[in-house]
Design a protein around this motif. Structure first.
Motif, PDB file in Angstrom:
ATOM      1  N   LYS A  96     -18.267  25.297  -8.401  1.00  0.00           N
ATOM      2  CA  LYS A  96     -18.566  25.659  -7.016  1.00  0.00           C
ATOM      3  C   LYS A  96     -18.698  27.162  -6.804  1.00  0.00           C
ATOM      4  CE  LYS A  96     -18.542  23.209  -3.956  1.00  0.00           C
ATOM      5  NZ  LYS A  96     -19.706  22.508  -3.358  1.00  0.00           N
TER       6      LYS A  96
ATOM      7  N   HIS B 170     -13.050  19.565  -3.717  1.00  0.00           N
ATOM      8  CA  HIS B 170     -14.481  19.376  -3.505  1.00  0.00           C
ATOM      9  C   HIS B 170     -14.853  18.009  -4.056  1.00  0.00           C
ATOM     10  CE1 HIS B 170     -14.554  23.669  -2.659  1.00  0.00           C
ATOM     11  NE2 HIS B 170     -13.788  23.787  -3.711  1.00  0.00           N
TER      12      HIS B 170
ATOM     13  N   ASN C  54     -27.464  15.034   0.747  1.00  0.00           N
ATOM     14  CA  ASN C  54     -28.774  15.477   0.270  1.00  0.00           C
ATOM     15  C   ASN C  54     -29.826  14.370   0.478  1.00  0.00           C
ATOM     16  OD1 ASN C  54     -28.657  13.650  -1.859  1.00  0.00           O
ATOM     17  ND2 ASN C  54     -27.954  15.162  -3.351  1.00  0.00           N
TER      18      ASN C  54
ATOM     19  N   THR D  91     -15.974  19.307   1.259  1.00  0.00           N
ATOM     20  CA  THR D  91     -14.835  20.143   0.906  1.00  0.00           C
ATOM     21  C   THR D  91     -13.713  19.815   1.880  1.00  0.00           C
ATOM     22  OG1 THR D  91     -16.271  21.899   0.094  1.00  0.00           O
ATOM     23  CG2 THR D  91     -14.022  22.522   0.615  1.00  0.00           C
TER      24      THR D  91
ATOM     25  N   GLU E 244     -26.765  11.399  -1.491  1.00  0.00           N
ATOM     26  CA  GLU E 244     -25.495  11.712  -2.130  1.00  0.00           C
ATOM     27  C   GLU E 244     -24.775  12.713  -1.229  1.00  0.00           C
ATOM     28  OE1 GLU E 244     -27.212  11.477  -6.685  1.00  0.00           O
ATOM     29  OE2 GLU E 244     -27.388  13.306  -5.497  1.00  0.00           O
TER      30      GLU E 244
ATOM     31  N   SER F 105     -21.526  15.417  -0.248  1.00  0.00           N
ATOM     32  CA  SER F 105     -20.544  16.325  -0.822  1.00  0.00           C
ATOM     33  C   SER F 105     -19.640  16.791   0.311  1.00  0.00           C
ATOM     34  CB  SER F 105     -21.211  17.512  -1.509  1.00  0.00           C
ATOM     35  OG  SER F 105     -21.910  18.268  -0.560  1.00  0.00           O
TER      36      SER F 105
ATOM     37  N   SER G  19     -21.314   6.630   0.660  1.00  0.00           N
ATOM     38  CA  SER G  19     -21.485   7.551   1.788  1.00  0.00           C
ATOM     39  C   SER G  19     -21.083   6.941   3.130  1.00  0.00           C
ATOM     40  CB  SER G  19     -22.930   8.043   1.858  1.00  0.00           C
ATOM     41  OG  SER G  19     -23.176   8.880   0.763  1.00  0.00           O
TER      42      SER G  19
ATOM     43  N   ASP H  62     -21.880  17.656   3.570  1.00  0.00           N
ATOM     44  CA  ASP H  62     -23.335  17.711   3.398  1.00  0.00           C
ATOM     45  C   ASP H  62     -23.832  16.401   2.825  1.00  0.00           C
ATOM     46  OD1 ASP H  62     -25.213  19.660   3.920  1.00  0.00           O
ATOM     47  OD2 ASP H  62     -24.178  21.100   2.630  1.00  0.00           O
TER      48      ASP H  62
ATOM     49  N   ALA I 108     -17.739  14.675  -4.518  1.00  0.00           N
ATOM     50  CA  ALA I 108     -19.137  14.232  -4.533  1.00  0.00           C
ATOM     51  C   ALA I 108     -19.147  12.719  -4.358  1.00  0.00           C
ATOM     52  CB  ALA I 108     -19.789  14.622  -5.860  1.00  0.00           C
TER      53      ALA I 108
ATOM     54  N   ASP J 296     -26.839  25.100  -6.960  1.00  0.00           N
ATOM     55  CA  ASP J 296     -27.837  24.893  -5.910  1.00  0.00           C
ATOM     56  C   ASP J 296     -28.832  26.034  -5.894  1.00  0.00           C
ATOM     57  OD1 ASP J 296     -26.385  22.719  -5.382  1.00  0.00           O
ATOM     58  OD2 ASP J 296     -25.486  23.461  -3.544  1.00  0.00           O
TER      59      ASP J 296
ATOM     60  N   ASP K  65     -21.665  27.533  -4.939  1.00  0.00           N
ATOM     61  CA  ASP K  65     -22.631  26.506  -5.334  1.00  0.00           C
ATOM     62  C   ASP K  65     -23.702  27.100  -6.243  1.00  0.00           C
ATOM     63  OD1 ASP K  65     -21.470  24.347  -4.103  1.00  0.00           O
ATOM     64  OD2 ASP K  65     -22.500  24.692  -2.213  1.00  0.00           O
TER      65      ASP K  65
ATOM     66  N   ILE L 265     -15.161  17.589  -7.917  1.00  0.00           N
ATOM     67  CA  ILE L 265     -15.954  18.656  -8.529  1.00  0.00           C
ATOM     68  C   ILE L 265     -15.020  19.823  -8.833  1.00  0.00           C
ATOM     69  CG2 ILE L 265     -17.940  20.178  -8.245  1.00  0.00           C
ATOM     70  CD1 ILE L 265     -18.892  18.309  -6.031  1.00  0.00           C
TER      71      ILE L 265
END
Ligand code: SF4
Ligand code: SF4
Length: 142
Positions: A82, A12, A44, A52, A48, A50, A20, A42, A14, A142, A139, A77
């Motif tokens: 997670k 995982h 955000n 997998t 940032e 993320s 990015s 993903d 970040a 989250d 997560d 991560i």
């Protein structure tokens, strides 16, 4: 072909905003001969990212690739961030056992308790889909 690509791991990652748009993940293949499969990605609102990833290749190349990612600002991560099991909620019904592809969830024969081994867990989330009391949580932050 004499070398076998027998090392396989789900990780995982970040990505801070400035990484990015850069092809750091693609470079795992180009620079280190690693195959990768993006299982989840993903971004955000703060830009940032993320991700997998399932990575396959030689173990030595895997470690070189991970160092390359870190040098480029990508953070690994830990699985513990997670996934979590709420031991208070789990009623040891066993519904999740058949879903787990890694053996992280197992039945202890004598006690009939469902054990959770974080070391084997890849945070794939499959168990969360069948748990009737939502004891397995992906997560959790989250
Ligand atoms: S499905 Fe949920 S309640 Fe049942 S054993 Fe698994 S984690 Fe516990
Ligand atoms: S998230 Fe659940 S199903 Fe996936 S490896 Fe971990 S315990 Fe097993």
């Amino acid at each position: 072909m004499s070398e076998s690509k027998n090392f396989n791991k789900i990780i995982h990652l970040a990505f801070p905003p400035n990484t990015s748009g850069r092809p750091v993940v693609c470079n795992l293949g180009k620079l280190y001969n690693l195959s990768f499969n993006i299982l989840k990605a993903d971004i955000n609102p703060r830009l940032e990212g993320s991700m997998t990833l399932e990575i396959t290749g030689l173990e030595e190349d895997y470690h070189k690739g991970i160092n390359y990612l870190k040098e480029n600002g990508v953070r690994l991560i830990p699985v513990a961030q997670k996934i979590a099991r709420d031991d208070e909620s789990c009623m040891h019904c066993g519904m999740c056992l058949a879903m787990c592809p890694t053996g992280a969830l197992s039945l202890e024969k004598d006690t009939r308790l469902v054990l959770f081994d974080l070391e084997k867990c890849t945070a794939c989330g499959l168990c969360t889909k069948v748990c009737p009391v939502r004891a397995m949580e992906v997560d959790p932050q989250d």
